[in-house]
Design a protein around this motif. Structure first.
Motif, mmCIF file in Angstrom:
data_model
loop_
_atom_site.group_PDB
_atom_site.id
_atom_site.type_symbol
_atom_site.label_atom_id
_atom_site.label_comp_id
_atom_site.label_asym_id
_atom_site.label_seq_id
_atom_site.Cartn_x
_atom_site.Cartn_y
_atom_site.Cartn_z
ATOM 1 N N PHE A 156 0.850 -1.186 0.000
ATOM 2 C CA PHE A 156 0.000 0.000 0.000
ATOM 3 C C PHE A 156 0.890 1.241 0.000
ATOM 4 O O PHE A 156 2.000 1.204 0.529
ATOM 5 C CB PHE A 156 -0.866 -0.024 1.261
ATOM 6 N N PRO A 157 0.448 2.365 -0.568
ATOM 7 C CA PRO A 157 1.254 3.595 -0.499
ATOM 8 C C PRO A 157 1.556 3.959 0.955
ATOM 9 O O PRO A 157 0.730 3.757 1.842
ATOM 10 C CB PRO A 157 0.352 4.647 -1.157
ATOM 11 N N PRO A 158 2.731 4.484 1.225
ATOM 12 C CA PRO A 158 3.116 4.790 2.604
ATOM 13 C C PRO A 158 2.323 5.963 3.172
ATOM 14 O O PRO A 158 1.698 6.738 2.443
ATOM 15 C CB PRO A 158 4.597 5.146 2.485
ATOM 16 N N TYR A 159 2.369 6.075 4.501
ATOM 17 C CA TYR A 159 1.804 7.249 5.158
ATOM 18 C C TYR A 159 2.615 8.483 4.782
ATOM 19 O O TYR A 159 3.753 8.382 4.328
ATOM 20 C CB TYR A 159 1.820 7.067 6.677
ATOM 21 N N ASP A 160 2.027 9.646 4.993
ATOM 22 C CA ASP A 160 2.733 10.892 4.688
ATOM 23 C C ASP A 160 3.997 11.038 5.529
ATOM 24 O O ASP A 160 4.967 11.656 5.104
ATOM 25 C CB ASP A 160 1.803 12.095 4.920
ATOM 26 N N LEU A 189 -11.226 9.627 10.471
ATOM 27 C CA LEU A 189 -10.101 10.576 10.422
ATOM 28 C C LEU A 189 -8.916 10.001 9.662
ATOM 29 O O LEU A 189 -8.218 10.719 8.940
ATOM 30 C CB LEU A 189 -9.682 10.954 11.836
ATOM 31 N N SER A 190 -8.684 8.708 9.793
ATOM 32 C CA SER A 190 -7.534 8.097 9.114
ATOM 33 C C SER A 190 -7.693 8.122 7.604
ATOM 34 O O SER A 190 -6.707 8.001 6.871
ATOM 35 C CB SER A 190 -7.347 6.654 9.591
ATOM 36 N N ARG A 191 -8.940 8.270 7.129
ATOM 37 C CA ARG A 191 -9.163 8.382 5.684
ATOM 38 C C ARG A 191 -9.079 9.836 5.227
ATOM 39 O O ARG A 191 -9.006 10.104 4.032
ATOM 40 C CB ARG A 191 -10.517 7.764 5.315
ATOM 41 N N LYS A 192 -9.100 10.758 6.162
ATOM 42 C CA LYS A 192 -8.977 12.179 5.838
ATOM 43 C C LYS A 192 -7.547 12.682 6.008
ATOM 44 O O LYS A 192 -7.140 13.646 5.353
ATOM 45 C CB LYS A 192 -9.918 13.000 6.734
ATOM 46 N N ILE A 193 -6.799 12.042 6.919
ATOM 47 C CA ILE A 193 -5.427 12.433 7.217
ATOM 48 C C ILE A 193 -4.568 11.185 7.067
ATOM 49 O O ILE A 193 -4.750 10.208 7.813
ATOM 50 C CB ILE A 193 -5.310 13.000 8.646
ATOM 51 N N ASN A 194 -3.641 11.193 6.131
ATOM 52 C CA ASN A 194 -2.880 9.986 5.811
ATOM 53 C C ASN A 194 -1.738 9.770 6.798
ATOM 54 O O ASN A 194 -0.562 9.908 6.484
ATOM 55 C CB ASN A 194 -2.335 10.063 4.376
ATOM 56 N N MET A 195 -2.131 9.428 8.033
ATOM 57 C CA MET A 195 -1.188 9.100 9.089
ATOM 58 C C MET A 195 -1.742 7.935 9.888
ATOM 59 O O MET A 195 -2.940 7.626 9.805
ATOM 60 C CB MET A 195 -0.944 10.305 10.006
#
Length: 348
Positions: A156-160, A189-195
């Protein structure tokens, strides 16, 4: 050929699967929200609740045409106000960070302690990013993912960034009473902020335990801590006793970690019970003034949010029992918190 032989069963604990939401995962490889070292050092009910997998996620990429979840849980659904899909189910979302869309939820008997459920089948064999959300109110002993044998699995693409947003609180934080795991506000929130989000909501037991503060202070790479445990303190005195100490324990190790204090949301029966309204205002005032005092004493990294403002004018329609949010309530909470968190994170 039977159904078992048509699937390739994989344990999702190794690369390229990305397991997140468990702060001690790298060290312990356990679907548990607190470390094993907590055994015997925290209240027994907290030790039990730490096995609930709220906030846990699995992320990966696959071109599978069929995906099945097989799970052995710690128990069945004991609640009369929360559906089993939220208590014991897994949610499936498609899409990369910032564009994750709900696809489906595991289906099983209400009293199932273990189950095997098809999340999708007969899809076109194209590469998709998959996010699976763990159960909110059950523990997971064993988990396997079944795919068609020729399916490709990728990362999966990494977190920011590698930082974590930690949210400590009550049953509301844990996800009660979302209809499915993806609707808990930490997961929204995890789908709104990629952390990576760490859900440390403990149903009925978010009481500002100093030992929990010490464990939180040990989590690697924290980027923000949200304190949302107002609703579990039986009295204002209890809140006033625990919160300054809780913050001080965190500050002793993380002097510039952003901390957001969130007062509780309105209960749905406030319009008929004046005392509930007055208690909420007193608690909100205390927390607001505490943050103000800490700021005046030089803490530039502490913030306050009035929980009532997150829910807005829909507050009376946002719960399932007057206290615990419905999916609508959780969506309101997440929509309100997201810009606040983004603003705090942007200050670095």
């Amino acid at each position: 050929m039977n159904e078992q032989n048509e699937l390739r069963w994989i344990s999702p604990v190794d690369f390229p699967f990305l397991v997140s939401g468990f702060a001690w995962w790298k060290e312990e490889r356990s679907f548990r929200r607190l470390p094993a070292a907590a055994h015997g050092t925290i209240r027994s009910v907290l030790d039990e609740l730490a096995n609930n997998t709220a906030g846990g996620q699995i992320r990966f990429q696959t071109n599978a045409t069929k995906l099945v979840v097989k799970v052995k849980l710690f128990g069945t659904n004991p609640y009369d106000h929360m559906p089993s899909t939220g208590v014991s189910g897994f949610d499936c979302y498609f899409g990369p960070p910032g564009s994750q869309h709900y696809f489906g939820t595991t289906r099983f008997s209400h009293n199932a302690e273990q189950y095997e459920s098809i999340l999708f089948e007969s899809l076109e064999p194209e590469l998709r990013y998959i996010t699976l959300h763990f159960p909110l109110y059950q523990g997971v002993h064993e988990l396997q993912i079944g795919l068609n044998p020729d399916a490709i699995i990728g990362n999966f693409p990494p977190y920011d960034n590698e930082g974590k947003i930690i949210i400590y609180g009550t049953s509301i934080t844990q996800g009660g009473c979302a209809s499915r795991p993806g609707m808990a506000y930490t997961n929204i929130l995890s789908r709104k902020i990629n952390m990576e989000f760490i859900n440390l909501g403990f149903s009925g037991n978010g009481k500002g335990d100093s030992k929990i503060a010490e464990l939180i202070s040990e989590i690697e790479l924290p980027k923000c801590l949200v304190l949302d445990y107002d609703a579990n303190c039986d009295t204002l005195d209890e809140l006033a006793k625990t919160m300054p100490e809780f913050i001080q324990i965190i500050r002793s190790r993380h002097p510039v970690l952003p901390i957001l204090v969130v007062s509780r949301i309105p209960f749905g029966f406030e319009h008929a019970q004046e005392q509930s309204y007055q208690e909420r205002i007193e608690r909100m005032t205390f927390q607001r003034e505490l943050v103000k005092e800490l700021k005046e004493n030089g803490d530039d990294f502490i913030f306050f949010c009035n929980g009532a403002e997150l829910i807005g004018d829909l507050w009376n329609e946002c719960t399932v029992d007057g206290v615990h949010p419905s999916d609508l309530g959780f969506l309101q909470l997440a929509n309100g918190l997201a810009p606040i968190l983004k603003n705090i994170l942007s200050r670095e």
